[in-house]
Design a protein around this motif. Structure first.
Motif, PDB file in Angstrom:
ATOM      1  N   SER A 180      40.404  43.237  47.780  1.00 52.59           N
ATOM      2  CA  SER A 180      39.570  43.504  46.346  1.00 52.59           C
ATOM      3  C   SER A 180      40.254  45.449  46.443  1.00 52.59           C
ATOM      4  O   SER A 180      40.730  45.696  45.323  1.00 52.59           O
ATOM      5  CB  SER A 180      38.037  44.270  46.743  1.00 52.59           C
ATOM      6  OG  SER A 180      37.701  45.193  47.539  1.00 52.59           O
ATOM      7  N   LEU A 237      36.822  41.555  51.279  1.00 51.70           N
ATOM      8  CA  LEU A 237      37.112  43.360  50.774  1.00 51.70           C
ATOM      9  C   LEU A 237      38.193  44.275  50.672  1.00 51.70           C
ATOM     10  O   LEU A 237      39.033  44.433  50.313  1.00 51.70           O
ATOM     11  CB  LEU A 237      35.635  43.822  52.053  1.00 51.70           C
ATOM     12  CG  LEU A 237      34.790  44.719  51.537  1.00 51.70           C
ATOM     13  CD1 LEU A 237      33.856  45.004  52.718  1.00 51.70           C
ATOM     14  CD2 LEU A 237      34.343  45.230  50.731  1.00 51.70           C
ATOM     15  N   ALA A 271      31.509  40.293  46.030  1.00 48.13           N
ATOM     16  CA  ALA A 271      32.587  39.200  46.090  1.00 48.13           C
ATOM     17  C   ALA A 271      31.753  37.314  45.076  1.00 48.13           C
ATOM     18  O   ALA A 271      30.708  37.307  44.738  1.00 48.13           O
ATOM     19  CB  ALA A 271      31.998  38.242  47.793  1.00 48.13           C
ATOM     20  N   CYS A 286      30.525  41.894  51.966  1.00 51.71           N
ATOM     21  CA  CYS A 286      31.122  42.253  49.918  1.00 51.71           C
ATOM     22  C   CYS A 286      30.753  41.718  49.129  1.00 51.71           C
ATOM     23  O   CYS A 286      30.167  40.610  48.833  1.00 51.71           O
ATOM     24  CB  CYS A 286      32.793  41.325  49.896  1.00 51.71           C
ATOM     25  SG  CYS A 286      33.442  41.607  49.044  1.00 51.71           S
TER      26      CYS A 286
END
Length: 489
Positions: free
Chosen positions: A175, A172, A17, A14
């Motif tokens: 998100s 992820l 992040a 990710c």
């Protein structure tokens, strides 16, 4: 969280992040359990959505347990390392805490060949058990480090290297959809995990539900998130993309030559095409590896042909729906171990993606004792001094009968450690303080045996009582990590 597309170093799962470093350990990597619990509280209270716990201990301490429950109640995902050992001793079969807690996603390690990490390919053995959720690469993982003031990269082994990959996948997911709960994320990880070749079924104590598959995770999420009205083909117009994902299947069997058993498997329609039950383009399950081979386990009464099986669904299977195949298998007369592979085929069109679905059948004339966990009673909250009833069921998937009495009686024994004296022993319903009898006189192959017993708690607290079947004077059966949970107040 490492940046990508910069032609430098490594790439994170990710890459955008936001990382919140929380110091709970000293310079040598040693930490107090109390400090770890305070770190979890700090993460939750300061907005963390997922916490990387590349650490572990053999001690179940209340302060850590309370912090874990606090995170769960605030919908914060905790991901923990299952543990590393330098020998194949009994410690390998126990998950470290906090990974062992039910609300923590427990992660094991695999090597570059998709095999569970062990002494033959690394310097440790990845821990295993009934509470293991998933595995991820944990051997020869390149990571940033520091060496005498110079930034360098080094290779590391361990379940602590597997955890951040799962954490990145969770980040992820969040998100894309920040409304997902802990249980939903855990379920998505389970369902999307790749069933590697060495696994023994849907769940394996060494691999959990499989190896992390980020692509599969997002395919699964994409199907759900785009299906806003319950039908991904608005207006009833279907496409021509035939794609499937394996969902679950029945257990493996030990069989005597000529013996018949029932099996089933479920697949999800992940494409945009309609799976037709009958017709010129019907979707069937077919023998694979190699395709269309004649199966040694063909049953003329429940198979379409010697290499085809029809769906059990009455109606066609739309995108997002589940197809089920139920059929019988008849063991060949030749004894041996068999792996029967199957795939899905759209007749007169094409084969679907190969999911590596198989059953393992062991054909033998010998008496084999084997059992698969089937069901159990609910967890209980009791007042000290109260008595209540619990039960556990196992399916006899061996060839030998389970007898209530006799030299080779099959009993339910206490586990972790084996033959421990239970604090819930009830003299009226237990055979001894570490044994429970079958409800039935005999449980033949293919039947479900139940062990019913009363529990009489001896002290207050939170308990997980582990159990395992034993054939007296012969052997303990496979450890399925079966436990009952009791809160005594």
């Amino acid at each position: 969280g490492a940046n990508t597309d910069n032609i430098e170093g490594i790439a994170g799962v990710c890459w955008r992040a936001k990382v919140m470093p929380i110091k709970v350990a000293n310079a040598w990597g040693s930490a107090r359990l109390f400090d770890i619990s305070q770190g979890i509280y700090y993460a939750v209270d300061n907005g963390a959505k997922v916490v990387n716990l590349s650490l572990g201990a053999t001690i179940d301490q209340q302060s850590v347990r309370d912090a874990v429950e606090y995170a769960y109640s605030h919908n914060v995902v905790l991901v923990g390392a299952s543990g590393n050992s330098e020998s194949s001793g009994p410690g390998v079969n126990y998950l470290y805490y906090p990974a062992a807690y039910e609300s923590v996603i427990a992660v094991g390690a695999t090597n570059t060949n998709d095999e569970v990490a062990d002494l033959s390919n690394s310097s440790f053995i990845s821990h295993r058990g009934g509470g293991l959720d998933i595995v991820a690469p944990g051997v020869e993982i390149i990571a940033a480090t520091r060496d005498i003031g110079s930034d360098v990269y080094a290779r590391y082994d361990g379940t602590s290297m597997s955890v951040p990959q799962v954490v990145g996948a969770v980040a992820l997911l969040l998100s894309v959809d920040n409304t997902l709960g802990v249980d939903e994320i855990t379920q998505l990880l389970h369902e999307s995990a790749e069933k590697v070749v060495d696994m023994t079924g849907d769940f394996d104590t060494r691999y959990g539900y499989g190896r992390l598959d980020v692509d599969g995770l997002f395919e699964l999420l994409g199907q759900d998130s785009n299906d806003n009205d319950g039908d991904s083909n608005d207006g009833g117009v279907y496409g021509d993309n035939y794609l499937a994902s394996w969902q679950r299947q029945s257990n493996y069997w030990f069989l005597r030559p000529g013996e018949k058993r029932s099996v089933w498997v479920e697949f999800k329609n992940e494409g945009d095409a309609l799976w037709e039950v009958t017709g010129n383009n019907a979707v069937h399950m077919a023998t694979s590896r190699y395709n269309d081979r004649s199966s040694a386990f063909y049953d003329s009464a429940s198979w379409l042909t010697g290499n085809r099986i029809e769906m059990s669904n009455i109606e066609n299977v739309a995108p997002g729906e589940i197809a089920r195949f139920e059929f019988d298998i008849v063991a060949p007369m030749t004894q041996g171990e068999y792996k029967e592979y199957f795939g899905l085929v759209t007749e007169n069109k094409s084969w679907m993606n190969d999911m590596g679905v198989f059953w393992e059948f062991n054909v033998t004339s010998q008496d084999v004792y084997s059992g698969v966990w089937y069901d159990k009673s609910d967890y209980l909250t009791l007042d000290l001094g109260d008595t209540s009833t619990s039960w556990i069921e196992f399916l006899n998937n061996g060839t030998a009968d389970w007898d209530l009495s006799g030299a080779y009686a099959v009993h339910l024994g206490t586990d972790r450690p084996l033959d421990r004296s239970s604090d819930f022993y009830d003299s009226d319903s237990w055979l001894s303080n570490n044994r429970v009898e079958l409800d039935q006189t005999t449980v033949v192959s293919g039947e479900v045996g139940r062990f019913t017993f009363d529990v009489k708690p001896a002290k207050k607290g939170f308990f997980r009582e582990y159990f395992r079947m034993v054939v007296e004077n012969m052997m303990w059966l496979e450890d399925w990590g079966v436990f009952l949970q009791y809160q005594i107040v």
